[in-house]
Write an enzyme that holds these catalytic residues in place. Structure first.
Site, PDB file in Angstrom:
ATOM      1  N   HIS A   1       6.987  -7.764   3.963  1.00 36.97           N
ATOM      2  CA  HIS A   1       5.549  -7.557   4.006  1.00 36.97           C
ATOM      3  C   HIS A   1       5.056  -9.169   2.509  1.00 36.97           C
ATOM      4  CE1 HIS A   1       1.728  -5.767   4.032  1.00 36.97           C
ATOM      5  NE2 HIS A   1       1.869  -5.610   2.748  1.00 36.97           N
TER       6      HIS A   1
ATOM      7  N   HIS B   1       1.230  -0.769   0.084  1.00 42.00           N
ATOM      8  CA  HIS B   1       0.017   0.224  -0.244  1.00 42.00           C
ATOM      9  C   HIS B   1       0.620   1.436   0.213  1.00 42.00           C
ATOM     10  CE1 HIS B   1      -4.399  -0.483   0.490  1.00 42.00           C
ATOM     11  NE2 HIS B   1      -3.880  -2.187   0.532  1.00 42.00           N
TER      12      HIS B   1
END
Length: 443
Positions: A176, A87
Site C-alpha cells: 500500500h 488510513h
C-alpha cells in the site's frame, strides 16, 4: 494450471463522504458487490491491498459490515489476504485487522511479533525480523504472497524492500504505497504527493505487484512482473469524475473519466471489473452571469439526478450563483467559485506570496475547499514547514555565533559586512500573527 485471484484496494468502509452518512452505506455496497463478483469469477483467493477501513478506529457498525461481507468468501472456502493501509493502520500492536484475522476472515501479511503457521500462512526470519507470508497451493503448483503494511517515506530512507522480500519461486508482492512514476503520468486533484517509492525500489523477481493507496487505475511492468493499481471502489472526489464538461469559450467539451472497480488476475494478467457506483460530474466554466446561466441550463439533460455534481465558475467580477440550485436537481451539488476580488492584504500593499510562506499558501488553498477531507496531507505540509522553519532558525543562530567569533578576530569593516548579511536573512522571515492568518482565511 494457472492461478486466478481478485485484487481489491482502497475500500474505505465507514467513509461518510462529504459528511453524508448514506455515502458510508454506498461504500459498503461497493465492497459487497466486489466480493460477490470475485466469487462468481471462481477466484482461488482474494487480495485486499490496504485501506479496507477509512479510519483505524472504525465504528461498531463498520466492523460488523466488514465481518458480514468477509464471511461470504469464508463460507465459499476462498482465503482473503490483506495488508494495512495508511488510513486503517495503527501504531498500536493490535489493529482491527487482527480482530478479523482472529475470526478467520482474513490472513494478515507483513512484519509480525509472532510466528503464524497454518494452511495459508507461514513465517520466515529475514534480517532479524519475522515476516508472515501467504501461501496457496493448487494442484501441483504453489504461490507465495508477500506483503507489508503502509510505511512512510522516512522508513524507506532507512530500509530497502529488497532486503526483506526475496521470492524463491512464483510470488506476489502486495503493498500500500504510492509510486513516483505514477504521479508523473497521472493528473490527480488530490493525492498529488502521495508517493514513497519509485519503480526501482520494488524488489525484483515477483510476477505480480498488487498495489493500493492511489485511487486511480494504473499499470506498468517491473522486469517480468506486472505492477497494478485497481483504484478505489468508489469515487473519491470530483477529480475522480465520470464526465467533466469544460467550457472553451463557445461550447462545453465533454471529457470522460474512468470507471471504478477492481481487478481479476488470471495467469498474472489483470482484467478490470467495473462496478456500478455513484456518478460524479464536474463542470468548469469561465464566463459572466448571463452566459453562465444560459449555457449551464443546456447541460441539465446530460446530468443524471442521482449524480454528485460540482460546478466551478470563474469570472473577473463576482455574481450571485444561487440560481444553480434551481437549475440542477441532483443528489448533491457543490458550487465552487473563483471571482476577482481585492483582498484585505492587497489593499494594504501586501500580496499573499509576500506575507505567507509557500507551505502556508498550500495549506490555505487546501482547507479553503468545501469538500476538504485530506487531513493527512495538511498535517504533512505543516510538519514539513516546521522542519524548514527550524532549519532557518538554526542557520541564523549558527551565523550569529560565527559573527561573535569574527568580532574578536576581524577588522571592523569586514565585521559590518557580515552583520548586514545576517540581518538581511533574519528580516526575510516575515512576522505573522494568528489574527492575521485568520483574517486572510476569512477574506
Amino acid at each position: 494450471m494457472t492461478f486466478k485471484f481478485a485484487h481489491i484496494a482502497d475500500v474505505h468502509l465507514g467513509f461518510e463522504q462529504y459528511r453524508l452518512p448514506y455515502r458510508a452505506e454506498e461504500f459498503r455496497e461497493a465492497f459487497e458487490m466486489a466480493i460477490k463478483k470475485a466469487i462468481e469469477e471462481k477466484v482461488d483467493f482474494i487480495l485486499i491491498a490496504g485501506d479496507l477501513f477509512h479510519r483505524s478506529n472504525p465504528s461498531p457498525q463498520t466492523i460488523k459490515d466488514a465481518i458480514d461481507i468477509l464471511s461470504i468468501p469464508k463460507e465459499a472456502n476462498i482465503p482473503v489476504f490483506a495488508v494495512e493501509g495508511n488510513h486503517d493502520r495503527t501504531q498500536k500492536r493490535i489493529s482491527v485487522y487482527h480482530l478479523l484475522e482472529s475470526l478467520g476472515l482474513i490472513y494478515l501479511l507483513g512484519f509480525s511479533e509472532e510466528k503464524k503457521e497454518n494452511e495459508y500462512q507461514t513465517t520466515e526470519k529475514v534480517n532479524g525480523k519475522l515476516i508472515v507470508k501467504g501461501v496457496f497451493e493448487k494442484g501441483n503448483k504453489s504461490i507465495e504472497i508477500y506483503g507489508m503494511k503502509f510505511m512512510s517515506a522516512a522508513w524507506f530512507e532507512r530500509n530497502k524492500l529488497s532486503d526483506y522480500f526475496k521470492p524463491s519461486g512464483d510470488a506476489i508482492l502486495m503493498l500500500h504505497q504510492g509510486i513516483r512514476e505514477m504521479m508523473d503520468k497521472l493528473y490527480l486533484e488530490t493525492q498529488r504527493d502521495y508517493f514513497e517509492i519509485s519503480l526501482e525500489d520494488l524488489p525484483d523477481g515477483f510476477l505480480y505487484y498488487a498495489m493500493g493507496h492511489i485511487h486511480k487505475r494504473w499499470q506498468t511492468s517491473k522486469g517480468l512482473g506486472i505492477v497494478a493499481y485497481p483504484g478505489s471502489l468508489q469515487r473519491w472526489d470530483f477529480g475522480d469524475y465520470e464526465i467533466r464538461y469544460r467550457w472553451d469559450g463557445n461550447k462545453f467539451l465533454p471529457q470522460a473519466g474512468e470507471d471504478k472497480g477492481f481487478l481479476i488476475v488470471e495467469d498474472f494478467k489483470p482484467q478490470f471489473i467495473k462496478l456500478d457506483v455513484r456518478p460524479f460530474y464536474d463542470i468548469r466554466i469561465k464566463a459572466n452571469e448571463s452566459v453562465a446561466r444560459r449555457e449551464l441550463k443546456k447541460l441539465v439533460a446530460k446530468i443524471p439526478s442521482e449524480a454528485f455534481l460540482r460546478v466551478h465558475i470563474e469570472w473577473e467580477k463576482p455574481f450571485d450563483v444561487s440560481f444553480l440550485h434551481d437549475v440542477f436537481k441532483v443528489k448533491y451539488l457543490y458550487i465552487r467559485t473563483k471571482f476577482g476580488k481585492v483582498s484585505l492584504l492587497k489593499a494594504k500593499g501586501t500580496t499573499a506570496s509576500e506575507f505567507f510562506t509557500p507551505m502556508e499558501l498550500k495549506v490555505i488553498e487546501r482547507v479553503g475547499e468545501k469538500d476538504f477531507e485530506e487531513f493527512d496531507e495538511i498535517i504533512k505540509l505543516i510538519l514539513e514547514g516546521m522542519d524548514d522553519s527550524i532549519n532557518v532558525v538554526e542557520k541564523v543562530v549558527e551565523e550569529e555565533k560565527t559573527e561573535e567569533k569574527l568580532q574578536k578576530t576581524e577588522p571592523q569593516v569586514g565585521r559590518e559586512v557580515k552583520v548586514q548579511k545576517t540581518e538581511k536573512k533574519v528580516k526575510s522571515i516575515p512576522p505573522k500573527k494568528k489574527s492575521d492568518i485568520l483574517a486572510w482565511l476569512r477574506g
